[in-house]
Design a protein around this motif. Structure first.
Motif, mmCIF file in Angstrom:
data_model
loop_
_atom_site.group_PDB
_atom_site.id
_atom_site.type_symbol
_atom_site.label_atom_id
_atom_site.label_comp_id
_atom_site.label_asym_id
_atom_site.label_seq_id
_atom_site.Cartn_x
_atom_site.Cartn_y
_atom_site.Cartn_z
ATOM 1 N N SER A 350 0.923 -1.329 -0.001
ATOM 2 C CA SER A 350 -0.345 -0.098 0.047
ATOM 3 C C SER A 350 0.700 1.125 -0.130
ATOM 4 C CB SER A 350 -0.832 -0.414 1.310
ATOM 5 O OG SER A 350 -1.736 1.086 0.778
ATOM 6 N N ILE A 351 0.820 2.095 -0.562
ATOM 7 C CA ILE A 351 1.536 3.175 -0.788
ATOM 8 C C ILE A 351 0.668 4.500 -0.952
ATOM 9 C CG2 ILE A 351 2.782 1.760 -2.896
ATOM 10 C CD1 ILE A 351 2.351 3.631 -5.009
ATOM 11 N N ASN A 352 1.615 5.551 -0.113
ATOM 12 C CA ASN A 352 1.653 6.612 -0.405
ATOM 13 C C ASN A 352 1.741 7.423 -1.443
ATOM 14 O OD1 ASN A 352 -0.088 7.050 1.725
ATOM 15 N ND2 ASN A 352 2.227 7.890 2.921
ATOM 16 N N TYR A 353 1.182 8.459 -2.282
ATOM 17 C CA TYR A 353 2.406 9.408 -3.681
ATOM 18 C C TYR A 353 1.730 10.522 -3.301
ATOM 19 C CZ TYR A 353 -2.921 9.035 -5.400
ATOM 20 O OH TYR A 353 -4.459 8.719 -4.997
ATOM 21 N N ALA A 354 2.716 11.886 -4.093
ATOM 22 C CA ALA A 354 2.321 12.691 -4.021
ATOM 23 C C ALA A 354 0.434 13.419 -4.106
ATOM 24 C CB ALA A 354 3.610 13.679 -4.888
ATOM 25 N N LEU A 355 0.595 14.289 -2.970
ATOM 26 C CA LEU A 355 -1.053 15.177 -3.691
ATOM 27 C C LEU A 355 -0.771 16.120 -3.869
ATOM 28 C CD1 LEU A 355 -2.823 14.020 0.346
ATOM 29 C CD2 LEU A 355 -2.571 12.614 -1.915
ATOM 30 N N THR A 356 -2.028 16.420 -4.573
ATOM 31 C CA THR A 356 -1.662 17.859 -4.901
ATOM 32 C C THR A 356 -1.399 18.931 -4.624
ATOM 33 O OG1 THR A 356 -4.007 18.516 -4.631
ATOM 34 C CG2 THR A 356 -3.891 16.903 -6.809
ATOM 35 N N ASP A 357 -1.281 19.180 -2.928
ATOM 36 C CA ASP A 357 -0.697 20.318 -3.174
ATOM 37 C C ASP A 357 0.953 20.094 -2.504
ATOM 38 O OD1 ASP A 357 -0.654 18.407 -0.579
ATOM 39 O OD2 ASP A 357 -1.645 19.407 1.005
ATOM 40 N N GLU A 358 1.344 19.285 -3.233
ATOM 41 C CA GLU A 358 2.534 18.341 -3.787
ATOM 42 C C GLU A 358 3.188 19.025 -4.353
ATOM 43 O OE1 GLU A 358 3.217 15.405 0.669
ATOM 44 O OE2 GLU A 358 2.128 15.041 -1.424
ATOM 45 N N ALA A 359 2.098 18.157 -5.230
ATOM 46 C CA ALA A 359 3.341 17.900 -6.683
ATOM 47 C C ALA A 359 2.124 18.172 -7.454
ATOM 48 C CB ALA A 359 4.189 16.997 -6.607
ATOM 49 N N GLN A 360 2.074 18.092 -8.938
ATOM 50 C CA GLN A 360 1.296 18.082 -10.028
ATOM 51 C C GLN A 360 1.378 16.897 -10.742
ATOM 52 O OE1 GLN A 360 1.788 21.246 -9.164
ATOM 53 N NE2 GLN A 360 -0.122 20.954 -7.919
ATOM 54 N N TRP A 361 1.123 16.628 -11.510
ATOM 55 C CA TRP A 361 0.982 16.162 -12.636
ATOM 56 C C TRP A 361 2.278 15.956 -13.564
ATOM 57 C CZ3 TRP A 361 -1.248 10.982 -13.305
ATOM 58 C CH2 TRP A 361 -0.642 10.093 -14.941
ATOM 59 N N PRO A 362 2.960 15.109 -13.375
ATOM 60 C CA PRO A 362 3.090 13.477 -13.781
ATOM 61 C C PRO A 362 3.714 12.842 -13.099
ATOM 62 C CG PRO A 362 5.273 14.139 -15.422
ATOM 63 C CD PRO A 362 3.880 15.768 -14.529
#
Length: 550
Positions: A350-362
């Motif tokens: 189960s992973i965390n990933y960067a949320l949109t307040d931290e970074a944008q796509w990709p």
């Protein structure tokens, strides 16, 4: 008169300050890896890792840790100890040098115990935690103080001093010759007296590698387990044996949630406190959870994942990666809806990933790929089948796993980020046609510019159509994509069912193996997705593509 008073007060303050400096310089010197204090007990350096003031209670639950040496506890153990103090459990230890469980070491433990319980309000029954040779320290003391022990935990602990440090090296600590110590092993070697712990019904948790040549599993932890079983209390011992691990700094030893949970529970029960809800992340029965393992980072902040692994399966197991939802702006790995698969022979990551307040796509898809590469790179260490990895996610996580299955993997990867099967739960697969990204039906231009999709891409979706297509699985389908299982509620108010229908049709048109399951009466998730029928469908899908494909 006033002037003389002020000068006198200043002199007094200077005297006090100098005295404080001298006391600080005279205090035992020890670098702590967590907030706490060092102090002296009978001329020996002791320490306490303290919980925050609001987390402290009376009596204070605590852990008696070993070994305490100038370098210990060390940074490898920082996560483990921080979990304990965050749960309101103090950690304490005393430096006795290389004492190897000798009577002198036991006296020092008793002195620390009396200082903490009589003068500092600590509970009468701590939980004991021994790492490596620290196992000799805590088990020797526990055997002679069974009424003062709430639980015994260990990380590749020594219980047989003939295996480590061996008779010749241990003898001086006991004030004996090697011959004298050899003759008195029945009195001084913990493995000879483990029955005392079993009779006292002291619970035990140990994590110990099966190829440890420094502290052999068979002669130490397995011998303790056998002694408990012989005394009819085998159910009190939980022994986790990571396959292929020796006496090393493998992160699983120090980030084992089961070990943390056991130690917290024992310490609180020893203080007469009902443990209540201990876990940040629930550990299913028969599973060992390695938590908060770093697989990458974004702008200096670590990206973490959890590995759930069946405890009693010794061969490598296929992996399913869970990617959480939350509109790309919320959610975390801690609520893993895939963990039940561990009951059926899978490891779940189960992973965390960067949320949109931290970074944008990709960044988000790059994080997912990096997590897959981490699994393959660390497959041997965690005994995983790195050739068979599936991806499963819901909502925003469904969007990401669909792209994990359809986007071409980057070239020249040292470890492949491809997956062999994808389960997409109601993920948006075409950002350009998602209602929140389109003006109309009451949505203004300002609303669209503030949508979750806009926050993901860094601009209104309609303003960056090519970027939106690159971030939409519908436009990335090709004939070499892995098999898909798509599940979507027919009453979903957030992501229209049409998103999954069009995506399914595109997959089928490209010749990709795909299934679409419309869950009747279901909205955007909910109990309809937790039924035995749904689980059976998911399990059969992964079995077919990750197990039967082997």
């Amino acid at each position: 008169m006033r002037t003389r008073f002020m000068l006198g007060l200043l002199a007094l303050l200077l005297t006090f300050s100098v005295s404080s400096v001298l006391q600080a310089e005279d205090a035992p010197q020890k670098v702590l890896v967590l907030p706490g204090e060092t102090f002296s007990v009978n001329g020996r350096t002791a320490f306490i890792f303290w919980p925050e003031e609001s987390q402290r209670t009376s009596p204070q639950p605590w852990v008696l840790y070993a070994p305490t040496l100038p370098a210990y506890p060390d940074l490898a153990e920082r996560w483990l100890h921080s979990e304990l103090v965050e749960a309101g459990v103090a950690v304490a230890g005393i430096d006795v040098g290389e004492a190897y469980g000798s009577p002198e070491q036991q006296q020092a433990f008793t002195a620390l115990y009396e200082e903490l319980t009589q003068n500092r309000g600590f509970a009468k029954k701590p939980s004991l935690l021994g790492r490596s040779r620290g196992g000799l320290w805590v088990s020797s003391w526990a055997i002679r103080n069974t009424d003062k022990v709430a639980g015994l935990a260990g990380i590749y602990p020594v219980y047989d001093l003939t295996t480590y440090p061996k008779i010749q090296r241990a003898a001086p600590s006991y004030g004996m010759t090697a011959e004298e110590l050899q003759k008195s092993l029945s009195e001084h070697n913990p493995v000879a007296k483990i029955a005392a712990l079993a009779r006292a019904e002291i619970p035990v948790f140990i994590i110990h590698g099966d190829v440890d040549t420094v502290v052999p599993l068979k002669e130490n932890s397995a011998t303790l387990q056998n002694a408990y079983e012989t005394n009819g209390n085998g159910d009190l011992v939980d022994l986790v044996v990571p396959v292929g691990q020796g006496h090393n700094f493998w992160p699983g030893f120090f980030r084992c949630q089961n070990l943390v949970d056991f130690t917290i529970r024992a310490a609180k029960e020893g203080a007469g406190i009902k443990p209540g809800k201990i876990r940040k992340t629930r550990v299913p029965e028969g599973v060992v959870l390695y938590r908060d393992l770093q697989y990458g980072g974004v702008d200096g902040e670590p990206l973490l994942l959890d590995v759930y692994r069946p405890k009693n399966i010794t061969e490598p197991v296929p992996v399913v990666m869970w990617v959480h939802g939350g509109g790309w702006k919320n959610g975390s790995k801690d609520r893993c809806q895939a963990a039940w698969l561990t009951q059926h022979g899978y490891a779940v990551v189960s992973i965390n990933y960067a949320l949109t307040d931290e970074a944008q796509w990709p960044t988000q898809i790059e994080n997912c790929r990096e997590a897959v590469r981490w699994v393959r790179q660390n497959a041997e260490g965690f005994n995983l089948d790195g050739d068979h990895i599936g991806a499963w996610g819901s909502s925003a996580g469904g969007h990401l796993v669909a792209l994990m299955g359809t986007l071409d993997a980057p070239e020249n990867e040292k470890h492949s980020s491809s997956v062999q099967a994808v389960c997409d739960w109601f993920g948006p697969t075409d950002l350009l046609t998602m209602p929140p990204n389109m003006v109309g039906n009451g949505r203004t231009r300002a609303d669209v510019a503030n949508s979750n999709g806009a926050k993901l891409l860094g601009a209104a979706v309609s303003d960056v159509p090519e970027l939106a297509k690159q971030a939409s699985a519908f436009y990335q389908v090709s004939s070499d994509d892995p098999p898909f299982l798509i599940m979507h509620g027919d009453q979903d108010p957030g992501v229209p069912l049409a998103q999954s229908k069009r995506f399914y049709e595109a997959l089928k048109k490209a010749g990709v193996e795909a299934e679409l399951e419309v869950v009747e009466g279901a909205g955007h998730g909910g109990p309809e997705f937790q039924t035995s029928e749904v689980r059976s469908r998911i399990r059969a899908f992964f079995d077919r593509n990750l197990k039967e494909a082997e």
